[in-house]
Design an enzyme around this catalytic site. Sequence first.
Site, PDB file in Angstrom:
ATOM      1  N   GLY A  46       4.248  -3.922   9.747  1.00  0.00           N
ATOM      2  CA  GLY A  46       2.885  -4.378  10.429  1.00  0.00           C
ATOM      3  C   GLY A  46       1.848  -2.945  10.282  1.00  0.00           C
ATOM      4  N   SER A 102       8.975  -1.102   5.814  1.00  0.00           N
ATOM      5  CA  SER A 102       7.621  -0.771   5.932  1.00  0.00           C
ATOM      6  C   SER A 102       7.350  -0.025   7.081  1.00  0.00           C
ATOM      7  CB  SER A 102       6.879  -2.178   5.865  1.00  0.00           C
ATOM      8  OG  SER A 102       5.338  -1.670   5.336  1.00  0.00           O
ATOM      9  N   ALA A 103       6.524  -0.288   7.973  1.00  0.00           N
ATOM     10  CA  ALA A 103       6.304   0.720   9.148  1.00  0.00           C
ATOM     11  C   ALA A 103       7.530   0.862   9.876  1.00  0.00           C
ATOM     12  CB  ALA A 103       5.423  -0.242  10.076  1.00  0.00           C
ATOM     13  N   HIS A 161       5.615   0.982   0.203  1.00  0.00           N
ATOM     14  CA  HIS A 161       4.948   0.229  -0.793  1.00  0.00           C
ATOM     15  C   HIS A 161       4.309   1.337  -1.860  1.00  0.00           C
ATOM     16  CE1 HIS A 161       4.386  -3.341   1.958  1.00  0.00           C
ATOM     17  NE2 HIS A 161       4.790  -2.523   2.884  1.00  0.00           N
ATOM     18  N   GLU A 212       7.592  -1.286  -3.663  1.00  0.00           N
ATOM     19  CA  GLU A 212       8.106  -2.369  -3.377  1.00  0.00           C
ATOM     20  C   GLU A 212       9.236  -2.972  -4.187  1.00  0.00           C
ATOM     21  OE1 GLU A 212       4.851  -5.041  -3.226  1.00  0.00           O
ATOM     22  OE2 GLU A 212       3.859  -3.887  -1.539  1.00  0.00           O
TER      23      GLU A 212
HETATM   24 CA    CA Z   1       1.619  -1.800   7.153  1.00  0.00          CA
END
Ligand code: CA
Lengths: 241, 241
Positions: B89, B122-123, B159, B195
Amino acid sequence: MNRRLLLVSNSTLHGGGYLDHCQQQIKDFFGEDVKRILFIPYALHDRDAYAKTAKQKFKSLGYEVDSIHEAASPVDAVRKAQGIFIGGGNTFRLLKTLYDQNLVLEIRKRVLEDGVPYMGSSAGTNVATISINTTNDMPIVYPPSLKSIGLVPFNINPHYLDPDGNSKHMGETREQRILQFHEEPDTPCVLGLREGSMLVVEGSKATLLGTTNARLFVRGKPATEHEPGADFSFLLNDSSP
Amino acid sequence: MNRRLLLVSNSTLHGGGYLDHCQQQIKDFFGEDVKRILFIPYALHDRDAYAKTAKQKFKSLGYEVDSIHEAASPVDAVRKAQGIFIGGGNTFRLLKTLYDQNLVLEIRKRVLEDGVPYMGSSAGTNVATISINTTNDMPIVYPPSLKSIGLVPFNINPHYLDPDGNSKHMGETREQRILQFHEEPDTPCVLGLREGSMLVVEGSKATLLGTTNARLFVRGKPATEHEPGADFSFLLNDSSP
Ligand SMILES: [Ca+2]
Ligand SMILES: [Ca+2]
């Protein structure tokens, strides 16, 4: 308030040279009374090279440029400036350096109280607004605050980018990022300036210039599109109209 | 150090469902001893919806999920966790909430001292590293520091994205952003996880898994490419090898 601002989305447009796409607006903005412009190169690491680039371009438009990194006292340089231009690069590095050099309030005072014309490009546009919360840059350093010079009471997202329908990349789109900002309480409007566009502010009047539309995000409302020539003066009255 | 980490670049791969592309690695990582996983949904605004998504996916893999936002005491929930998963997020929102809830040191202690397995996506991968200096996210809130949980002594860029030769957009490429980070003094290595890729850490051994290459940035050296299966254990010894 005799505030005068030229807030440009991007320094270079694809296929053109440095500041080529806004050179007419630069001349209109600084006019003939300003002879020397104070350049602030803090957003890039190589300040000498950056100052050289800026000096060459402004010379071609009829202006002398003094780079603040060559001044004995940066604060004094701001106090004496006829006009100010802050260039693009990394917004976090730029804002941290402005704080480190005690320039945030000094620039604010000069522009809002003395009417010194201020031009920003990309990161230089981000720091002119209320905060850098809507920069696209990587947080390579930690500034003491995200609040910035605050020459306008809203946020700008420079280099605003539409979603690419063909992309298989799953990172957030620009619009999703701005909507995440607006999920936070009491967040001001965000003006997405696509490359090629700029906002000129003369006192209490704000106008979109350039060749591309801008996209306006108001918290809790659908985003709206605005063409060059659009009057954005209402953004100056209140950060959340 | 019996540290165990699964650090995933992205939660969803183009064309697939939530965590589909790494579900085998998730099962291998948490194994059969872990029955319940503590989910931390702070990176997204709608925590209920996010927890529901995570619960469904982990249920299908044989794990129960408790979301920390439903716990009476988040700190107690971490103290009792058999396994931890922090989802993606906005990295700034996530890290700020971890600090606000006094969880940064608590999670660090549980993972590094008690050997509780930690998965991030991700985060959730950004905050597992030494700092969030190389997040791609917009700084929508201001955390008290960019230093994060520090389960590894280097940075990750999730990413990770190669430059698009056809793009006319003039914002910095991902590589340019990471090189700007390395213009700053004493900055650690940055592992760019495209990714589809992920890093698994078992004690002092780190291995690249998944279907895409990773790109490693060491300050002052040319970037290098590494294929799935690559041994990145050297990154655990020192942040600047
Ligand atoms: Ca993000
Ligand atoms: Ca920039």
